[in-house]
Design an enzyme around this catalytic site. Structure first.
Site, PDB file in Angstrom:
ATOM      1  N   GLU A  83       9.472   0.142  11.219  1.00  0.00           N
ATOM      2  CA  GLU A  83      10.590   1.092  11.112  1.00  0.00           C
ATOM      3  C   GLU A  83       9.970   2.473  11.264  1.00  0.00           C
ATOM      4  OE1 GLU A  83      12.827   3.869  10.373  1.00  0.00           O
ATOM      5  OE2 GLU A  83      12.267   3.432   8.297  1.00  0.00           O
TER       6      GLU A  83
ATOM      7  N   CYS B 251      13.779   9.870   8.281  1.00  0.00           N
ATOM      8  CA  CYS B 251      13.732   9.383   9.665  1.00  0.00           C
ATOM      9  C   CYS B 251      15.127   9.308  10.281  1.00  0.00           C
ATOM     10  CB  CYS B 251      13.045   8.028   9.726  1.00  0.00           C
ATOM     11  SG  CYS B 251      13.755   6.786   8.623  1.00  0.00           S
TER      12      CYS B 251
ATOM     13  N   LYS C  24       0.853  -1.198   0.000  1.00  0.00           N
ATOM     14  CA  LYS C  24       0.000   0.000   0.000  1.00  0.00           C
ATOM     15  C   LYS C  24       0.879   1.236   0.000  1.00  0.00           C
ATOM     16  CE  LYS C  24      -1.725   2.571   3.164  1.00  0.00           C
ATOM     17  NZ  LYS C  24      -1.642   3.895   2.493  1.00  0.00           N
TER      18      LYS C  24
ATOM     19  N   GLU D 186      10.069  14.701  16.509  1.00  0.00           N
ATOM     20  CA  GLU D 186      10.491  14.614  15.105  1.00  0.00           C
ATOM     21  C   GLU D 186       9.750  15.667  14.286  1.00  0.00           C
ATOM     22  OE1 GLU D 186      11.560  11.060  12.050  1.00  0.00           O
ATOM     23  OE2 GLU D 186       9.569  10.967  12.952  1.00  0.00           O
TER      24      GLU D 186
END
Length: 477
Positions: free
Chosen positions: A250, A284, A176, A382
């Site tokens: 992850e 990331c 997806k 983040e």
């Protein structure tokens, strides 16, 4: 404008069950550049059914590993011929500079397919071990049907992290893509068919969050492989836990770059601008906390500000561009919100801080904060944009403490003239990947994180193991 009216389900182009569409909007021009069908749960049901049938009864899991490896090697070969087209397409979709698209988006993806094709030929699929009553055969078998949920920031590379080992293992897979970047998946689908992947083995179905959760919960799925935010990863992990479903997660990062006093600042800045601001800061693994000793703090702040000031901001299709737009208006507003938060918290703006470089496009002025303490939100959360925080430390032990004082543990670097000293620092920082005077993700080595940065590993033999079940067969005599 690229328009598609079909979904790639089980290796065939199928009409969607719903009538909704996804518009792909250029982050640079804010104009629509593509349109694809938006999958609904019924489409996911068809994709999982095709994958289930192909796994339970089809040839793919029953092929010799060397045969599967040959197909993946063919995919790598075909992929190499489309690197330029794919790089341009991803840059148009999500705004990363074309130089990064060529290296980090498509070049790295092609390398991953090549690596796993080679690994699959030589991997020990069975081994004999001595047992108390006789020999034991330890087999490695495919985990089954995989659901791969992929983010928008590095779509082709992250698909490769999941697709390549799943194929080598003998799994079938439903991918997806994110709604922001569905177009590159259509190119990959054609390459999979041309490479000879059998019917039912791979589906690529773009959809939103609700349909993605339907895929995660689907009883026909044996494993979920997810890359994305820590918040979404927690929800997916909880669903998989309820169902005792395997998962690889992850997730996010807030990585620290430790600059030791003996580092060559000019050389460090040449590398650090990529480690910190790759993909417009939408990575990331980005080193967004820069740790400098009080002895050289002002010098580091000035050097970093000068370096970022000198980076070209503009059209991501221009090879000279180093920082392009963010993926969406919501991301632009999110990052600008963090810049305001940093100022409200008392951090000092060394560069940027307000205004936009262009009236059109989802650009954010790159910002360097000084006077940051590790308890500030800009140092803990983040941001996913071109915002860097320079944090002072007292000594090396304090630098390690600050680096480890985070809910994340995905990446990090240390910069020093003494490689052995850098290695010693690296051993003390609790992250899944680390670099001494550089940062790079290696196909042959495990990639993943500690703490809130995820569960499990991708790449290397460990990445293949994530798609395998282990079976022990004991026998007499």
């Amino acid at each position: 404008m690229r328009e598609h009216d079909r979904l790639y389900i089980g290796g065939e182009w199928a009409a969607p069950a719903g009538s909704g569409t996804i518009d792909v909007v250029s982050p640079h021009t804010e104009e629509i550049i593509g349109r694809v069908p938006e999958a609904v749960p019924e489409d996911m049901d068809r994709a999982v059914a095709a994958a289930r049938e192909a796994f339970d009864h089809g040839p793919w899991p029953r092929m010799a590993p060397a045969e599967r490896a040959a197909v993946v090697a063919r995919l790598a070969e075909l992929y190499a011929g489309r690197l330029g087209d794919l790089a341009e397409l991803i840059t148009a979709e999500m705004g990363c500079p074309i130089s990064f698209s060529q290296l980090g988006q498509t070049g790295q993806a092609q390398a991953v397919y090549g690596y796993f094709a080679e690994l699959g030929r030589d991997f020990a699929w069975e081994e004999e071990r001595p047992g108390l009553m006789g020999p034991v055969t330890v087999r490695r078998e495919p985990v089954g049907v995989v659901a791969a949920i992929v983010p928008w920031n590095v779509p082709q590379f992250i698909i490769a992290l999941k697709l390549a080992p799943a194929l080598i293992a003998g799994c079938t897979i439903v991918i997806k893509p994110a709604p922001e970047t569905p177009l590159d998946g259509y190119v990959l689908a054609d390459l999979l068919t041309e490479a000879g992947v059998p019917e039912g083995v791979v589906s690529i179905v773009a959809a939103g969050r609700e349909t993605g959760e339907h895929l995660v919960r689907h009883p026909g799925v044996d494993k979920v492989a997810f890359t994305g935010s820590t918040a979404a990863g927690r929800r997916i992990g909880a669903i998989c836990g309820e169902q005792l479903k395997r998962c690889t997660l992850e997730l996010g990062g807030k990585s620290a770059a430790i600059i030791l006093d003996d580092a060559d600042l000019a050389a460090t800045m040449g590398w650090l601008k990529m480690a910190s601001l790759m993909n417009n800061g939408q990575a990331c693994v980005a080193q967004t906390r820069v740790l400098a000793s009080r002895n050289r703090y002002d010098e580091v702040v000035d050097a970093l500000a000068d370096t970022v000031r000198g980076m070209k901001i503009g059209d991501p299709a221009d090879p000279a561009t180093e920082i392009g737009p963010l993926v969406a208006k919501r991301q632009q507003e999110r990052v600008e919100g963090y810049i305001r938060i940093g100022q409200e918290e008392g951090a000092k703006v060394a560069l940027g801080g307000s205004g936009r470089p262009y009236d059109r496009g989802w650009y954010v002025t790159p910002t360097v904060f000084a006077g940051v303490t590790n308890d500030m939100r800009i140092a803990r959360e983040e941001i996913f944009g071109p915002v860097l925080s320079v944090i002072p430390y007292e000594d090396e032990a304090d630098a390690v403490r600050i680096a480890n004082d985070s809910e994340y543990g995905l990446a990090g670097t240390v910069w020093t003239a003494d490689g052995d000293r850098g290695l010693e620092i690296a051993r003390q920082v609790r992250t899944g990947t680390y670099g001494v005077n550089m940062y790079m993700i290696e196909s042959s080595s495990p990639f993943g994180g500690y703490k809130g940065s995820g569960v499990g590993r991708e790449l290397g033999p460990e990445g293949l193991a994530a798609y395998l079940e282990y079976k022990s067969i004991a026998r007499m005599g």
